[in-house]
Design a protein around this motif. Structure first.
Motif, mmCIF file in Angstrom:
data_model
loop_
_atom_site.group_PDB
_atom_site.id
_atom_site.type_symbol
_atom_site.label_atom_id
_atom_site.label_comp_id
_atom_site.label_asym_id
_atom_site.label_seq_id
_atom_site.Cartn_x
_atom_site.Cartn_y
_atom_site.Cartn_z
ATOM 1 N N TRP A 48 -59.461 0.706 -49.867
ATOM 2 C CA TRP A 48 -59.981 2.052 -50.104
ATOM 3 C C TRP A 48 -59.080 3.077 -49.430
ATOM 4 C CZ3 TRP A 48 -64.549 3.605 -52.700
ATOM 5 C CH2 TRP A 48 -65.312 2.553 -53.228
ATOM 6 N N ASN B 102 -62.306 -4.493 -51.018
ATOM 7 C CA ASN B 102 -61.246 -3.807 -51.730
ATOM 8 C C ASN B 102 -60.471 -2.945 -50.745
ATOM 9 O OD1 ASN B 102 -61.209 -4.148 -54.802
ATOM 10 N ND2 ASN B 102 -63.400 -3.871 -54.398
ATOM 11 N N ARG C 94 -61.407 4.085 -54.330
ATOM 12 C CA ARG C 94 -61.090 2.656 -54.367
ATOM 13 C C ARG C 94 -59.730 2.446 -55.020
ATOM 14 N NH1 ARG C 94 -65.016 -1.762 -57.151
ATOM 15 N NH2 ARG C 94 -64.118 -0.845 -59.041
#
Length: 338
Positions: free
Chosen positions: A332, A330, A53
């Motif tokens: 990644w 998010n 991440r």
């Protein structure tokens, strides 16, 4: 019965923004397929793939693409929502702070704080110039959507590229940084690929299509809507006047195609048709540049989309709901080993 996919890319932008619903295009949370666990970082089908991440949803507050399922089809916004500099040192993303949508730049190595680069809250999509010192972005100001340039490092002075009542989206620089390709929407499902020459100030119109991604100084990849309302990947040589269809399928649409640094693979997002107990969702795929060996890379039950090659071609960055209890997004990174 299989669900047909109407992927709206710039069409979605035109439809919603044309109704004055700009805020509806962007969400800091996002929709998830029903009855899936997005808290998982990976699933068994992704064995051997390492995921990392890059952002934190609480601090970075990413704005994610418009995604909706209306009961019969999946729809999503396909234009670029984050970008990486050619040297791999920085990335930019759309973030929401104080109710405004702006572009932020952050180091990929040190993970220090973000630097805000637009300030009027109207940014839609964007890209870095090859040397990383300039950002070209789309700014929405009803009813128009125009292209602007701004420094990637300092200041707030903007240079307007396109003007008037045009609806321009998805900019992409050529490798030498002299030309910017983009999509122009003119209504009635009419979308064409244009370019702007930064040295001469000349605008050129090439062909029907969306999401152009330049290759060298003669070609670009793009997507086109077919008669089955699915998007196909095409490769266009605008110097020779040749157009080759790379990939099409009856039950899938493809967005944001980009060629790997070694020229062997095309990376893109596509819908994965629904399976027993799993709804239709969006995943990351690759196909060889000649259209063979279609390979699904992500299988997570949430949405994975907006893939971007790492400069060395050994990794891929993308937006994903994975690892979030609430299905939030998010950026990644995953390894690429094919």
């Amino acid at each position: 019965m299989k669900h047909k996919v109407f992927l709206f890319a710039a069409l979605t932008a035109f439809t919603l923004s044309g109704c004055g619903l700009f805020k509806g295009l962007f969400k800091s949370g996002g929709t998830s397929p029903n009855n899936v666990d997005t808290s998982l970082i990976n699933v068994p089908e992704e064995g051997g793939t390492t995921f990392e991440r890059i952002t934190n949803e609480e601090n970075d507050q990413l704005i994610i693409p418009y995604i909706t399922y209306n009961g019969t089809r999946l729809q999503w916004w396909a234009n670029p929502y984050f970008a990486i500099t050619k040297d791999g040192s920085k990335f930019a993303y759309l973030g929401s702070h104080n109710g405004k949508t702006n572009i932020f730049v952050k180091s990929l190595n040190s993970r220090t704080g973000s630097q805000q680069r637009t300030f009027n809250g109207l940014a839609q999509d964007f890209c870095f110039s090859p040397n990383g010192d300039t950002i070209c972005f789309t700014q929405y100001n009803a009813p128009a959507s125009n292209l602007f340039l701004i420094s990637a490092t300092q200041g707030s002075i903007m240079q307007q590229v396109s003007s008037g009542q045009t609806k321009d989206y998805g900019p992409a620089f050529t490798e030498d940084g002299k030309v910017i390709f983009f999509t122009r929407a003119t209504g009635n499902n009419n979308y064409s690929i244009w370019s702007y020459n930064r040295q001469t100030g000349v605008f050129s119109n090439f062909c029907y299509g969306l999401s152009p991604m330049p290759i060298g100084d003669q070609e670009f990849l793009c997507t086109r809507l077919n008669s089955n309302n699915n998007y196909e990947i095409w490769r266009v040589n605008y110097v020779k006047g040749t157009e080759i269809i790379v990939l099409n399928m009856e039950d899938r649409s493809f967005t944001t195609p980009s060629l790997s640094p070694d020229g062997r693979w095309i990376l893109f997002a596509a819908n994965t048709p629904h399976k027993p107990n799993l709804p239709e969702n969006i995943d990351i795929y690759v196909v060889r540049s000649d259209g063979s060996q279609l390979t699904q890379l992500t299988y997570h039950h949430g949405h994975d989309l907006s893939p971007v090659w790492a400069p060395d071609g050994k990794s891929i960055y993308f937006l994903s709901q994975r690892g979030s209890d609430e299905g939030r997004y998010n950026i990644w990174k995953m390894n690429f080993t094919l």
